[in-house]
Every structure is written in structure tokens, then in C-alpha cells.
Design an enzyme around this catalytic site. Structure first.
Site, short mmCIF file in Angstrom:
data_model
loop_
_atom_site.label_atom_id
_atom_site.label_comp_id
_atom_site.label_asym_id
_atom_site.label_seq_id
_atom_site.Cartn_x
_atom_site.Cartn_y
_atom_site.Cartn_z
N CYS A 2 19.14 20.81 -12.64
CA CYS A 2 19.03 20.71 -11.19
C CYS A 2 17.58 20.87 -10.71
CB CYS A 2 19.86 21.80 -10.54
SG CYS A 2 21.54 21.81 -11.12
N ARG A 27 14.29 15.57 -14.91
CA ARG A 27 14.99 16.73 -15.45
C ARG A 27 16.46 16.42 -15.76
NH1 ARG A 27 12.33 21.53 -14.14
NH2 ARG A 27 14.29 22.63 -14.05
N TRP A 77 22.90 18.79 -11.68
CA TRP A 77 23.42 18.50 -13.01
C TRP A 77 24.65 19.38 -13.13
CZ3 TRP A 77 24.29 20.87 -17.81
CH2 TRP A 77 24.34 20.02 -18.92
N ASN A 103 19.83 26.40 -7.89
CA ASN A 103 19.73 26.14 -9.33
C ASN A 103 20.17 27.41 -10.04
OD1 ASN A 103 18.54 23.75 -8.73
ND2 ASN A 103 16.56 24.20 -9.69
N GLY A 104 20.86 27.27 -11.17
CA GLY A 104 21.28 28.45 -11.93
C GLY A 104 22.78 28.58 -11.93
N GLU A 487 14.36 14.94 -36.45
CA GLU A 487 13.78 14.58 -35.16
C GLU A 487 13.91 13.06 -34.91
OE1 GLU A 487 13.07 16.01 -32.56
OE2 GLU A 487 11.76 14.65 -31.47
N LYS A 491 15.87 11.56 -31.78
CA LYS A 491 15.24 10.66 -30.79
C LYS A 491 16.11 9.42 -30.61
CE LYS A 491 13.01 12.40 -29.00
NZ LYS A 491 12.54 13.74 -29.01
N GLU A 494 19.27 10.25 -28.68
CA GLU A 494 19.01 10.58 -27.28
C GLU A 494 18.81 9.35 -26.42
OE1 GLU A 494 16.58 14.70 -26.82
OE2 GLU A 494 15.53 13.15 -27.92
N HIS A 510 26.09 14.61 -51.82
CA HIS A 510 27.10 15.65 -51.68
C HIS A 510 27.98 15.41 -50.46
CE1 HIS A 510 25.25 17.78 -54.96
NE2 HIS A 510 24.07 17.74 -54.33
N LYS A 610 15.86 17.59 -19.02
CA LYS A 610 14.57 17.94 -19.62
C LYS A 610 14.43 19.44 -19.76
CE LYS A 610 10.35 16.76 -20.79
NZ LYS A 610 10.27 16.04 -22.06
C1 G6P Z 1 16.59 19.57 -23.76
C2 G6P Z 1 15.62 18.42 -23.80
C3 G6P Z 1 15.05 18.27 -25.20
C4 G6P Z 1 14.42 19.58 -25.65
C5 G6P Z 1 15.42 20.74 -25.55
C6 G6P Z 1 14.74 22.08 -25.75
O1 G6P Z 1 17.74 19.28 -24.49
O2 G6P Z 1 16.25 17.22 -23.42
O3 G6P Z 1 14.06 17.26 -25.22
O4 G6P Z 1 13.99 19.45 -26.97
O5 G6P Z 1 16.01 20.78 -24.25
O6 G6P Z 1 13.87 22.26 -24.69
P1 G6P Z 1 12.56 23.11 -24.70
O7 G6P Z 1 12.01 22.94 -23.33
O8 G6P Z 1 12.98 24.53 -24.95
O9 G6P Z 1 11.67 22.59 -25.76
#
Ligand code: G6P
Length: 615
Positions: A2, A27, A77, A103-104, A487, A491, A494, A510, A610
Site C-alpha cells: 500500500c 510498490r 494491496w 498502511n499496515g 535468482e 526473476k 516474477e 535426485h 516492491k
Molecule cells: C518483495 C520484492 C522482491 C524482494 C523481496 C524482499 O517480494 O518483490 O523483489 O526481493 O520483497 O525485499 P527486500 O526489500 O527485503 O529486499
């Protein structure tokens, strides 16, 4: 997740709120809304989905607005209650005079809701936020003072909140309050802003006051007062934001993700700047506040993080163990918190987070602090909550990252760990001086090597087209690049929504090998000159024997690879321990081009946020 912006001042209030929300869009959210004070009225507008819907709604109804003097806006969100119009913010009290955005998460919202219903409040939504509207309205009916009503209300809230409140009977005033969720004030001339994050205000002012927990901001167009929850005024420092508005522009790139991938050479240079200035001299890392004796006596390092930052931590384990000989544990913050860890004052706990706001990591950090560990935070947001908890803080200075999928913050965090590893090795004397010199020399070359990859991406784009119709992918690697496989797969998932998994290449046989056939491509990370190359090559042969299509990501010039693999993506050679910096870039580009080819919403993938401020 949010986002909040409140504005009071001489500009067009609707435009400021919409542009603030646009700059928070990255975000992640599923609905949006705003409340406007128009003359003596408060008018609320909400829409589902992207902000463009709210913009269109306001455009269509602009003839209803006469004299808007202030307003509060929100992107939501969904956490409590589905993404729906009724659950979108702002929320109002029963009579509609008071509006709030939040927010929260309010943890005791069920109890409060029951109490308020007994008092005659009529709830419309399933959200935890709506209790705040009714609670404050209830307190206002007793105190007849909005400030006091908010003081009395927040004392009853458990959980996390950043809120903005307006009341129909209290003209031209916005009140904000926070606990465990970020909130800041943008200070202007004849105008002021309240926001959950800096991008919302950067176009208008760089002067900022960060609210701390249990603080309340009373904001008019000409004044900002910060008080504690007992109403005592607090003298707060105005800080100048280090960001430029240009950071929020795509500068001709189709997406922020691509722009941010291309920024990586300069991001690396930035991280190195002032830390390695001569390969014969020790690294300068004044940010580390541990004294040298404590570093020498450290028994263990624990790295806690989530998502992409967790993958940084996995690379860092190899780097720190290799350079310093100190044992390193890496764990997802959301799991760390359930373990009776052996953390103590001889443990260095490192929290990694691009946003500095990830709720799970903040909880884990607090747990580690309670056990007397020294907490070092590696983050791209030195202004974040996590940074404020740090005993030592390494800001990675990658600049604002707008794309939800982290790229440049990943590389900046990685490089910071190499510097930390060398710094600690120099204190402990664990690496010999020739090795150190060569290592530093190679680190200084990294930006140019990344530039080499970025200067010719044709083969990656062709590969992306060729493989974009596959529904599943496996990424394999060994050693320090296992995290690159994780990673790379993350990616791809995502941004393209293709099911991709990273595996330790040795684990393929395995279980995962049962999945292999011509519909399951395997991307092998084969960095030459180290101890893993030959083994990953054998594992790739095993995949080939099961008819899997093969992609090699390699620094080897061996022509034999061209006959074994369907596609070979070549990258510059570096020593194996540094290769995650090089290998991550084609993985980012492959994910980007596949998603772009499939027409996905690259910068704002569905369901993702984000900054994940809830556990
Ligand atoms: C969210 C974001 C990711 C990020 C993760 C951890 O899921 O979409 O891109 O890696 O949070 O976030 P941070 O800010 O703690 O790296």
C-alpha cells in the site's frame, strides 16, 4: 504494497495526489482511492485495478469539484478482505464525516470492531482499516478535538499503522500517525505533504521529516507540528532527500526494469567509490562499527533476508566463508523467527533488504538484537525502518529502484558483500596480499565486464524469443552460483509467470530429472576456471540424454559447448568467486526479454509488491 499521499497547499490537489500515487505504483496494489476536501464537503472516489481507472473516474467527474484544498490518497494491496471497491481506501466513519487511509495491519481489529458495532457503528468493509475510521470518529465525538481523538485512538491500536486522517468539521488539516510502518512529511512553501515513501513527494520537495513510531503529525498548508502520543511537541530535524526526480523517469527505455539493468555498471562503480581507491591499500569501510578485536573474535555470521536479497545472502555465504573463515548461516527471515537460534554477542547478524521495510526481516532483526548480536544492515534505503535498527549500516546507493523485480539493488548488495568480505579478511589477515591485490584489481574491472554484456544482447533476445513459449524451466548451477540459479529462476517467474526452479546441479538426479523431456528447458550456469565447471557440464549431459533443451550461460570459449547446448550465452571471464556478478546479468535480461515478448506487465507483475510490509 500500500501507499499513502496526503497534500495540502496551493497546487491542484487532485494532480498532486494522482502523481504521488503514480510514483508509488511500483510498490504493487490492486485498488486506489482518494478523499478530497471540496469547500465544506469531503468527497471520496475509489476504483479497482490500475491507477488509470482512478484518473479516468476523476476526469469524468471533475465538474463535481469546485474548490479542493487538501486531500489524502491511497493505493491498496489487499490483506484483509478481497480487492473490491468497498474495501478500497479511504474508509469513512458511519456518518461519513471522517476519512482515513492506512498502511499496515491492525492486529486487534476484530475486538475493536465488535466493541464499535455495539456502540452503533455501521461497518461496510471487511478491512482492518475501517475500525480506525470508526474509532477516531467515536473519540472525536467525545473530545471534539481531532488531534486528541487520534491520540486516544492510536493508544488502542495493536499492530502496524501509518495513517492519514481528515474530518469534515476540521477544515484544512491533515493528521498523520505511525507505528511500525513508514511515514514522512514533505515540507514545502505554503504547502505540505504526508507520504508513506519518498517517491510520492520528490517531484515537489526534498525537505523531509521522518516520523518515528508513536508520533503524530499535524499538518496545515503553512505548518507542520510533530507530537508524541501524549500531545508533547517534538523538535524534529528536517532532512534533505538524496534522490533526484529524474530517478523516476524511464529515460527512453521501454521499462524501468531494463533501465535499471543498464544502470548496473554505474551502480557497481558507485558502490566501489571511496572504498577501493588503491589495490595496495586496505578497503575503507567506515560504515562497519565493529571494532577490529570483535571482528577477529566473531564466531558466526547469520544473514537474514527475503526474496532476491536472500539470494544475495546465499552468495555472501560463499564469499565471507572463503575470505574470512568465519562460518555463515543464511536463512529466510520468515523462518529465522521460528527458530531458537544460537545467536549471541559473538554473532554478527546481517539483514539484507533493498527496501529496508520487509516486515519479516524487521522482526528477525529485532529478535537478533534482543540476543545482543551486532546488527549490520545492507540496504538501498538508508532512510528505512531497518536502517534505523542497525548498529552498522551499509547503504548500497543503487538509486531508487522502480521495477518491482529487483536488479540493480541485487548487484549493489552483492558488490557490498565482496567489499565487506575483503574488509574483514584484511582485519583478520586471512588472505595473502597478492591474492588480495588481484582480487581488488578484478573487482575494479567488473563494471566494464558488465558493460560488455550489456553492449550486445542479441543472443539473449533471440534465446528469449525461442524459449518464451515454454511453460517450465530449470536453472542449474553449483557452488557460489547456486544462488544465481535461484535468482535467475525467480526473476523469470516474477516477470513472465513461467514456472522456473533453481536447483543445485548435483541434486538434479535426485528427483527433478524425472521432470525432464523436450518440454522442460534446462539453463546451466557454467563459469570456467573454477571447481564446478566440469561437474555442471556432466549434469547438463544428463539433462541432454533426457531430451531437455539446453541453454548454457558460460564464460568458457570451449567450442564443444556449441554442439551440446541448443543456445550458448557467453559472458566475460572472471574468477569463479566473483562470477555471480557477471552471471546474474544475462539471467535478468533473459527474464526481461521473455516477459516483454509475452507482453507482460514487466515493471509491476501481478500480485507482487516492491516493499512487503506485512509478515
Ligand atoms: C518483495 C520484492 C522482491 C524482494 C523481496 C524482499 O517480494 O518483490 O523483489 O526481493 O520483497 O525485499 P527486500 O526489500 O527485503 O529486499
Amino acid at each position: 504494497m500500500c501507499g499513502i499521499i496526503g497534500y495540502i497547499g496551493h497546487r491542484n490537489v487532485v494532480n498532486v495526489i494522482l502523481s504521488g500515487l503514480t510514483n508509488l505504483e511500483y510498490r504493487g496494489y490492486d485498488s486506489a482511492g482518494l478523499a478530497l476536501r471540496d469547500g465544506s464537503d469531503i468527497k471520496v472516489y475509489k476504483t479497482l485495478g490500475k491507477l488509470v481507472n482512478l484518473k479516468n473516474e476523476l476526469e469524468a467527474r471533475k465538474s463535481e469539484l469546485y474548490n479542493v484544498t487538501c486531500g489524502i490518497g491511497h493505493i491498496r494491496w489487499a490483506t484483509h478482505g478481497s480487492p473490491s471497491l468497498v474495501n478500497a481506501h479511504p474508509h469513512s466513519c458511519t456518518c461519513g464525516k471522517l476519512v482515513v487511509v492506512h498502511n499496515g495491519i491492525i492486529e486487534n481489529y476484530k475486538e475493536l470492531r465488535e466493541e464499535l458495532i455495539k456502540k452503533g457503528c455501521e461497518f461496510k468493509s471487511q478491512t482492518d482499516t475501517e475500525v480506525i475510521a470508526h474509532l477516531v470518529a467515536n473519540e472525536y465525538s467525545k473530545a471534539k478535538n481531532l488531534e486528541m481523538a487520534i491520540q486516544n485512538s492510536v493508544a488502542k491500536l495493536q499492530g502496524a499503522y501509518a495513517i492519514c486522517v481528515m474530518h469534515k468539521d476540521v477544515p484544512d488539516l491533515i493528521i498523520g500517525a505511525r507505528k511500525h510502518a513508514p511515514m514522512l512529511i514533505g515540507v514545502g512553501d505554503g504547502e505540505n505533504f504526508i507520504a508513506s515513501d519518498t517517491p510520492a513527494i520528490i517531484e515537489y520537495t526534498k525537505k523531509t521529516i521522518y516520523l518515528d513510531d508513536n508520533e503524530i503529525a499535524i499538518v496545515t498548508k503553512d505548518s507542520v507540528k510533530i507530537k508524541d502520543i501524549n500531545g508533547e511537541e517534538i523538535d524534529k530535524k528536517i532532512e534533505i532527500l538524496p534522490w533526484e526526480p529524474i530517478a523516476l523517469s524511464k529515460l527512453g527505455y521501454k521499462h524501468f526494469m531494463l533501465k535499471e539493468i543498464y544502470e548496473q555498471p554505474d551502480v557497481i562503480r558507485n558502490v566501489l567509490n571511496g572504498k577501493i581507491y588503491d589495490i595496495d591499500e586496505p578497503i575503507i569501510l567506515n560504515e562497519v562499527k565493529l571494532d577490529k578485536e570483535t571482528i577477529r573474535n566473531l564466531k558466526k555470521i547469520e544473514i537474514i533476508a527475503c526474496g532476491t536479497s536472500l539470494h544475495v545472502g546465499l552468495v555472501a555465504k560463499y564469499v565471507l566463508e572463503d575470505f574470512t573463515g568465519i562460518s555463515v548461516e543464511v536463512e529466510a527471515s520468515s523462518e529465522y523467527i521460528y527458530r531458537k537460534t544460537t545467536t549471541d554477542s559473538s554473532t554478527l547478524v546481517i539483514g539484507v533488504s533493498q527496501s529496508g521495510e520487509t516486515a519479516d526481516t524487521i522482526t528477525a532483526i529485532k529478535q537478533a538484537k534482543a540476543k545482543n548480536a551486532h546488527v549490520l544492515i545492507v540496504t538501498n534505503r538508508p532512510d528505512s525502518n531497518m536502517a534505523r535498527l542497525a548498529d552498522s549500516l551499509i547503504p548500497v546507493n543503487a538509486g531508487i529502484e522502480v521495477s518491482v523485480a529487483a536488479t540493480k539493488s541485487y548487484i549493489a548488495q552483492l558488490v557490498s558483500f565482496y567489499l565487506l568480505g575483503i574488509y574483514m579478511a584484511e582485519v583478520k589477515g586471512t588472505l595473502d596480499s597478492d591474492y588480495l591485490k588481484n582480487l581488488k584489481h578484478e573487482i575494479i574491472q567488473l563494471p566494464t565486464k558488465v558493460e560488455e554484456i550489456l553492449s550486445c544482447t542479441n543472443s539473449i533476445q533471440t534465446c528469449a524469443k525461442k524459449f518464451s513459449s515454454f511453460k517450465n524451466f530449470i536453472f542449474i548451477a553449483r557452488g557460489v552460483n547456486l544462488a544465481t540459479a535461484y535468482e535467475g529462476a525467480l526473476k523469470l517467474k516474477e516477470v513472465s509467470y513461467i514456472n522456473a526452479t533453481g536447483y543445485a546441479a548435483g541434486e538434479l538426479k535426485h528427483g527433478p530429472i524425472a521432470m525432464l523431456d523436450e518440454t522442460m528447458p534446462v539453463l546451466s550456469i557454467l563459469m570456467s576456471g573454477g571447481i564446478t565447471y566440469e561437474k555442471v557440464l556432466s549434469n547438463s549431459e544428463e539433462a541432454k540424454a533426457r531430451n531437455a533443451k539446453l541453454i548454457a550461460l558460460t564464460s568458457s570459449n570451449d567450442e564443444k559447448l556449441d554442439s551440446l547446448f541448443d543456445v550458448v550465452l557467453r559472458v566475460p571471464q572472471v574468477r569463479e568467486i566473483l562470477s555471480p556478478i557477471i552471471a546474474c546479468v544475462p539471467c535478468q535480461l533473459l527474464a526481461y526479454y521473455i516477459a516483454e515478448f509475452l507482453g507482460k506487465d514487466v515493471d509491476q507483475p501481478r500480485n507482487l509488491a516492491k516493499s512487503v510490509t506485512v509478515e
